[in-house]
Design a protein around this motif. Structure first.
Motif, short mmCIF file in Angstrom:
data_model
loop_
_atom_site.label_atom_id
_atom_site.label_comp_id
_atom_site.label_asym_id
_atom_site.label_seq_id
_atom_site.Cartn_x
_atom_site.Cartn_y
_atom_site.Cartn_z
N HIS B 10 42.80 54.22 42.03
CA HIS B 10 42.80 53.79 40.63
C HIS B 10 44.11 53.07 40.36
O HIS B 10 45.16 53.47 40.86
N GLU B 11 44.02 52.00 39.56
CA GLU B 11 45.22 51.26 39.19
C GLU B 11 45.06 50.82 37.75
O GLU B 11 44.06 50.19 37.39
N VAL B 12 46.06 51.17 36.95
CA VAL B 12 46.09 50.71 35.56
C VAL B 12 47.38 49.91 35.41
O VAL B 12 48.46 50.40 35.73
N THR B 13 47.25 48.69 34.92
CA THR B 13 48.42 47.84 34.80
C THR B 13 48.33 47.00 33.53
O THR B 13 47.27 46.96 32.88
N GLU B 14 49.41 46.36 33.21
CA GLU B 14 49.42 45.51 32.00
C GLU B 14 49.23 44.05 32.39
O GLU B 14 49.64 43.62 33.47
N MET B 15 48.64 43.33 31.49
CA MET B 15 48.41 41.90 31.69
C MET B 15 49.70 41.21 32.13
O MET B 15 50.77 41.48 31.58
N GLY B 16 49.58 40.36 33.14
CA GLY B 16 50.73 39.61 33.62
C GLY B 16 51.40 40.23 34.82
O GLY B 16 52.18 39.57 35.52
N GLU B 62 40.04 32.32 41.31
CA GLU B 62 41.02 31.28 40.99
C GLU B 62 42.29 31.54 41.78
O GLU B 62 42.37 32.49 42.56
N ASP B 63 43.28 30.66 41.57
CA ASP B 63 44.50 30.73 42.37
C ASP B 63 45.29 32.01 42.16
O ASP B 63 46.19 32.31 42.93
N ARG B 64 44.97 32.74 41.14
CA ARG B 64 45.69 33.99 40.90
C ARG B 64 45.35 35.04 41.96
O ARG B 64 46.08 36.02 42.11
N PHE B 65 44.26 34.82 42.65
CA PHE B 65 43.81 35.76 43.68
C PHE B 65 44.19 35.23 45.06
O PHE B 65 43.99 34.04 45.36
N SER B 66 44.72 36.12 45.90
CA SER B 66 45.01 35.76 47.28
C SER B 66 44.74 36.97 48.17
O SER B 66 44.88 38.11 47.73
N ALA B 67 44.34 36.72 49.40
CA ALA B 67 44.06 37.80 50.35
C ALA B 67 44.67 37.45 51.70
O ALA B 67 44.71 36.28 52.08
N SER B 82 47.91 39.31 36.69
CA SER B 82 46.63 39.94 36.36
C SER B 82 46.26 39.67 34.90
O SER B 82 47.14 39.45 34.04
N GLU B 83 44.95 39.68 34.65
CA GLU B 83 44.41 39.48 33.30
C GLU B 83 43.37 40.56 33.02
O GLU B 83 42.77 41.10 33.96
N PRO B 84 43.11 40.86 31.73
CA PRO B 84 42.12 41.90 31.41
C PRO B 84 40.76 41.64 32.04
O PRO B 84 40.06 42.59 32.42
N ARG B 85 40.35 40.39 32.19
CA ARG B 85 39.03 40.10 32.76
C ARG B 85 38.96 40.39 34.26
O ARG B 85 37.88 40.30 34.85
N ASP B 86 40.10 40.74 34.86
CA ASP B 86 40.09 41.15 36.27
C ASP B 86 39.70 42.62 36.43
O ASP B 86 39.55 43.10 37.56
N PRO B 108 35.73 53.39 49.46
CA PRO B 108 35.42 54.04 48.18
C PRO B 108 35.74 53.19 46.97
O PRO B 108 35.34 53.52 45.85
N GLY B 109 36.47 52.09 47.16
CA GLY B 109 36.76 51.20 46.05
C GLY B 109 38.07 51.51 45.35
O GLY B 109 38.58 52.64 45.41
N THR B 110 38.62 50.49 44.70
CA THR B 110 39.78 50.64 43.82
C THR B 110 39.34 50.23 42.42
O THR B 110 38.87 49.11 42.22
N ARG B 111 39.47 51.17 41.49
CA ARG B 111 39.09 50.89 40.10
C ARG B 111 40.31 50.33 39.39
O ARG B 111 41.30 51.04 39.18
N LEU B 112 40.26 49.04 39.04
CA LEU B 112 41.40 48.36 38.42
C LEU B 112 41.14 48.17 36.94
O LEU B 112 40.08 47.66 36.53
N THR B 113 42.11 48.58 36.14
CA THR B 113 42.07 48.35 34.70
C THR B 113 43.31 47.56 34.32
O THR B 113 44.43 48.00 34.59
N VAL B 114 43.10 46.40 33.71
CA VAL B 114 44.21 45.57 33.24
C VAL B 114 44.20 45.58 31.71
O VAL B 114 43.22 45.16 31.10
N LEU B 115 45.27 46.11 31.16
CA LEU B 115 45.34 46.27 29.69
C LEU B 115 45.89 45.02 29.00
O LEU B 115 46.66 44.27 29.63
#
Lengths: 114, 115
Positions: B10-16, B62-67, B82-86, B108-115
């Motif tokens: 689980h990851e909770v983070t703020e926009m940006g 978009e370019d904000r994503f890289s792997a 990061s943005e809330p829509r992520d 098992p997945g990573t549940r990401l919440t961007v506030l």
């Protein structure tokens, strides 16, 4: 139009009923057809896999592929509460390397009532 | 077998903020896939690697994503900024060598919440 269409449900049936889950697709290049099961808050897991057309049976589960109609089905006999999950159909075309892209349906949420 | 390992769960983070998701595939598997799952869009393939080489990144939004996949036992998916829509569940999957990759094993997945 999406490459793979799947009714999202939810579908609720009583225990012991026969369940039929279906998907349609548009890409005639698809040769590999799969059903994944996903329990709540878990990753999908492969349930059944079929190559080209025909039927495949595994215990209470039967997968059918009709390439002429671009239609696949998963039947669950004698459904159990433990079958309650989201079922995703998936399909892929042969790739030029050992990896190829899988296209997933949106998933059908199934609930089996005791 | 440990299966595919993902962190964090689980990851909770703020926009940006920058977010890094990690994946360890099953030993011996030579293909690795990153997916994103949301209620609205279902399970979407973002990128996949074969023998550590990116094969198809057309699903990266978009370019904000890289792997990256620096070696056979480790991959990262980074979102910056990061943005809330992520907000979504991000899955990593791996597949064994020697044939079509229909047999994918999911983590098992990573549940990401961007506030």
């Amino acid at each position: 139009q999406k490459e793979v269409e799947q009714d999202p449900g939810p579908l609720s049936v009583p225990e012991g009923a026969i369940v039929s889950l279906n998907c349609t697709y548009s890409n005639s290049a698809f040769q590999y057809f799969m059903w994944y099961r996903q329990y709540s808050r878990k990753g999908p897991e492969l349930l059944m896999y079929t190559y080209s057309s025909g039927n495949k049976e595994d215990g209470r589960f039967t997968a059918q592929v009709d390439k002429s109609s671009k239609y696949i089905s998963l039947f669950i006999r004698d459904s159990q509460p433990s079958d309650s999950a989201t079922y995703l159909c998936a399909m892929s075309a042969p790739g030029y390397s050992s990896a190829s892209k899988i296209i997933f349906g949106s998933g059908t949420r199934l609930s089996i009532r005791p | 077998d440990a299966g595919v390992i993902q962190s964090p769960r689980h990851e909770v983070t703020e926009m940006g903020q920058e977010v890094t998701l990690r994946c360890k595939p099953i030993s011996g598997h030579n293909s690795l896939f990153w997916y994103r799952q949301t209620m609205m869009r279902g399970l979407e393939l973002l990128i996949y690697f074969n023998n550590n080489v990116p094969i198809d990144d057309s699903g990266m939004p978009e370019d904000r994503f890289s792997a990256k996949m620096p070696n056979a036992s480790f991959s990262t998916l980074k979102i910056q900024p990061s943005e809330p829509r992520d907000s979504a569940v991000y899955f990593c999957a791996s597949s064994p060598a020697g044939g079509p990759s229909n047999t994918q094993y999911f983590g098992p997945g990573t549940r990401l919440t961007v506030l």
